[in-house]
Each structure stands twice: as C-alpha cells, then as structure tokens.
Design an enzyme around this catalytic site. Structure first.
Site, PDB file in Angstrom:
ATOM      1  N   ARG A   1       0.842  -1.205   0.000  1.00 48.61           N
ATOM      2  CA  ARG A   1       0.000   0.000   0.000  1.00 48.61           C
ATOM      3  C   ARG A   1       0.877   1.255   0.000  1.00 48.61           C
ATOM      4  NH1 ARG A   1      -3.808  -3.382   3.086  1.00 48.61           N
ATOM      5  NH2 ARG A   1      -2.753  -3.028   5.070  1.00 48.61           N
TER       6      ARG A   1
ATOM      7  N   PHE B   1     -10.893  -5.612  -6.339  1.00 51.33           N
ATOM      8  CA  PHE B   1     -10.963  -6.451  -5.141  1.00 51.33           C
ATOM      9  C   PHE B   1     -10.583  -5.583  -3.944  1.00 51.33           C
ATOM     10  CE2 PHE B   1      -9.533  -9.126  -8.692  1.00 51.33           C
ATOM     11  CZ  PHE B   1     -10.556 -10.064  -8.757  1.00 51.33           C
TER      12      PHE B   1
ATOM     13  N   ASP C   1     -15.481  -3.847  -5.857  1.00 48.49           N
ATOM     14  CA  ASP C   1     -15.587  -5.099  -5.100  1.00 48.49           C
ATOM     15  C   ASP C   1     -16.992  -5.656  -5.285  1.00 48.49           C
ATOM     16  OD1 ASP C   1     -13.671  -6.296  -2.648  1.00 48.49           O
ATOM     17  OD2 ASP C   1     -15.746  -6.966  -2.580  1.00 48.49           O
TER      18      ASP C   1
ATOM     19  N   ASP D   1      -5.770  -7.185  -6.556  1.00 56.78           N
ATOM     20  CA  ASP D   1      -5.410  -7.910  -5.328  1.00 56.78           C
ATOM     21  C   ASP D   1      -6.549  -8.844  -4.917  1.00 56.78           C
ATOM     22  OD1 ASP D   1      -4.088  -8.706  -3.009  1.00 56.78           O
ATOM     23  OD2 ASP D   1      -4.882  -7.020  -1.844  1.00 56.78           O
TER      24      ASP D   1
ATOM     25  N   CYS E   1      -2.266 -13.996  -3.082  1.00 59.55           N
ATOM     26  CA  CYS E   1      -2.130 -14.548  -1.730  1.00 59.55           C
ATOM     27  C   CYS E   1      -2.399 -16.052  -1.740  1.00 59.55           C
ATOM     28  CB  CYS E   1      -3.065 -13.837  -0.757  1.00 59.55           C
ATOM     29  SG  CYS E   1      -4.827 -14.012  -1.141  1.00 59.55           S
TER      30      CYS E   1
END
Length: 401
Positions: free
Chosen positions: A222, A238, A260, A307, A347
C-alpha cells in the site's frame, strides 16, 4: 504449562519416519499423521508430545492434535528443553522485540506473532490499537489459552483480547465454551476497532471480519502504491474496505475507484474514507464482479491494483488459478493507459512466486506492449515466512507503455 487432562499419564512419546526426522532437524515445524511410526499411548489435543529419533534420542517437542492431519506442531527441536513459564515468556518476547523497531508511532496495527515462523505454530497474534486478536488454527492451543492470556496481560496491560477461530476448530471450541469473536479479556467491542497505519485511520472488524479484521499483510505494498499515485486515475480492484484506495488518495491520485463484489466491504471503504477527512480525492465505489466488470467497462485508468482473494485454496486448484491470474492481468492491461502502472498481487500459497510472476509477465508480452518491471515484493517484515509452506504473498509492479 496450563493443565491438560492427560497430565497424570506417562509423557506422550512419538517416533517418526526417517524423512520426518530429517525435516524436523532442518527446522520444519510440522509432523504429519502419516509420518508417525508409533506412539506409546493415545494423546489429547494440546498435550506436549516428545518426539524421539530412531536411536531413542530427544528430537523435538510440540503440540499434539489427534484431530488434525498435522499431528504435531513443533515448538522446540534440538537439545532437550523444559517448557516452563520462563521458556514461554522468552518465546513471546522474541517476536515482540523483533517488531519493536519496525513501526513508528503512527502505526498501531500490525502482526505481533506470525504462527510457525515466530515459533507459535497454529497461532497468530495481531494488534489493532489497544485490541489484540488471537487467531487459532488448532484445538491444541485450547488448554494453553490461560497461559497465553497471562503472558499477554503482563506485556499489554489494559488491552482487550479477542479470540478468532478457524472454521475447522469451532465445534471443538464450543465444547469448552469458546466461540469465534469472543472477548477473552477486557470489554467486548461495540463495533469495529479503529487503528492507524502509516498515519491513516482504518476500521478493523475484529469480531466478524475476514482474517483478524483487516489485511495487515499488504501494508508495504500500500505504501508503494501511494508513491506511484500522484496525478493518476486509480482503480483498486478487489478493494475490500479500501486499503489501497486510501493510500492512493493520500498519494495525490486524481480519482480513486474501489471495485468489489461485496456491498458490505464497500460500505467499509466509505467509512474508512470518512475517518480520514483530509483525503479530498474523489472516491467512487463500484459493486460488481471484478472479472466481468474489467471485461465490459470502457473506462481507462493510470494505475490499476489487482489484489484478489486466494484463487487456489487447495493444490488441485493451482493450474486454474495460474490461468485466472493471467486472464485478470490481461483484462487489467486492456484498461491501463499508456505509461500506466499495473500492480498485481497473489495470496495463493499453492501458486509459487515464479508461477504467478510468470503468468503476469506472459500476459504483458501477449499484449505486445513494452513494460518496465518496477519491482516485485514478497512478505512484509511482520509477516515473515520461515519455511516454504508459510510463503503465500507476492506482488509485481509494472509500468506499461
């Protein structure tokens, strides 16, 4: 240690396969059920199991969990040790001291214990201002919660402590009167907890939110996005509750769009902006499926953050996830202006860094556009990974002509 019902029985003794012996000596913290060759008696969740090698020498000691494929989570290996209160105090103080120099006073949200990588297998501890969140991934910690709370009380007087439990242990927790989101110390929160990260205020839903309430692991990325945002139209896809969006706004973005599929997450993003009234960048929220929206929109951006949540929760999903990361990057690039910056993150632990970076780089090559790789990144220092299975986070920053 705190009392375990089997304390009056002979010490639980295990022997493991030669391969498991080698892994333990190399520092691996897990012993799988299939690696246990024999044991002297059945064990209960939370017992300290001592592992001996084939010559009957001490090899390791760890938390036993009869209900998990990870039968023993290693606490200590090498020379014999007594896991007395002083040992546990040192085991906690070590990661706390490691974090002490990492954060300025303008950040009071970060990870204090990162599970196995900090010597606390199956336990994560996050701080949000004066709230600590203990996330447990194994019932083997239940008998030792009193000790953990005693240690935390001595080091964080006056802090609230909230328990979060992985889904697979919630039924077992109910049997001892413990439930996900329960306040173990202090007064139960009456809503989200507000904490600060790099001087920005954020909400963390420590009772019902994802993970422990916020995605602390992307802090460094970030900050990097903030540095690329000046004068740019930014899409945070996202977006969850807008972490990248707030940093982009503070970095001088011309406009920020948080995208989102979750209306609840976007409500959180709007509240986070409201917590930071100095951020005057126009902020738009869009509720849509990211894959569909990127394919259908004609809007163009100068910086795009991709992300997504994990796209491979098990090994069988790995190949499909790699293709999905490539498709996502391709669709993002189609909406990226000349000279724009693409930030793509993963992730998914089952997708390696090389596989992920390869998927994104291939997507760029297929567009025929020239690209400058600005950087790749891995785990933040408070989320360090000490063994391969703990590695999951990776991101790549590309400037595309």
């Amino acid at each position: 240690m705190s009392g375990v019902s089997a304390a009056s029985l002979p010490r639980l003794r295990l022997r493991v396969t030669p391969a498991a012996e080698a892994h333990i000596r190399a520092g691996h913290p897990w012993v799988y059920e299939s690696s246990v060759r024999d044991q002297n008696r059945p064990g209960e969740a939370g017992e300290l199991a001592v592992i001996y090698d084939r010559r009957d020498r001490f090899l390791a000691i760890g938390l036993y969990d009869p209900a998990s494929p990870l039968r023993v989570r290693v606490l200590h290996a090498g020379l014999p040790a007594t896991l007395d209160p002083a040992w546990w105090a040192h085991r906690l103080d070590t990661p706390l001291q490691r974090r002490a120099p990492l954060f300025a006073p303008d950040t009071d949200g970060y990870r204090l214990i990162n599970g196995e990588s900090d010597g606390w297998p199956g336990l994560v501890l996050d701080r949000y201002a004066d709230t600590l969140v203990v996330k447990l991934y194994t019932a083997a910690w239940f008998p030792h919660l009193a000790l953990v709370l005693e240690l935390l009380t001595a080091r964080f007087p006056g802090f609230r402590v909230v328990a979060r439990l992985s889904r697979n242990i919630q039924d077992a927790a109910a049997g001892i009167g413990l439930h996900d989101g329960q306040t173990l110390l202090g007064r139960a929160p009456d809503g989200p907890v507000v904490f600060r990260e790099s001087g920005l205020a954020f909400e963390a839903d420590v009772v019902q939110g994802q993970k422990t309430g916020f995605f602390l692991d992307q802090r460094e990325n970030r900050r990097r996005v903030e540095g690329f945002s000046a004068g740019r139209r930014v899409l945070n896809a996202f977006s969850f509750t807008g972490g990248f969006s707030l940093y982009a706004a503070r970095g001088g973005a011309r406009e920020v769009v948080s995208l989102d599929i979750s209306a609840h997450a976007l409500d959180g993003a709007r509240r986070n902006f409201a917590l930071n009234p100095r951020l005057t960048t126009p902020h738009e929220t869009v509720q849509a499926d990211v894959f569909d929206w990127l394919r259908e929109t004609r809007r163009e951006f100068d910086l795009i953050v991709l992300d997504p949540p994990s796209l491979a929760r098990r090994e069988s999903e790995r190949e499909g996830a790699i293709r999905a990361y490539g498709k996502l990057a391709t669709d993002g690039l189609a909406r990226l202006s000349r000279g724009g910056v693409l930030v793509s993150a993963s992730c998914s632990a089952h997708v390696s860094a090389d596989e992920f970076f390869g998927a994104v780089r291939t997507a760029v090559r297929r567009t025929g556009r020239a690209a400058k790789e600005l950087r790749t990144s891995r785990h933040a220092p408070d989320h360090h990974a000490a063994f391969p299975e703990a590695e999951y986070l990776k991101a790549i920053f590309l400037q595309v002509d």
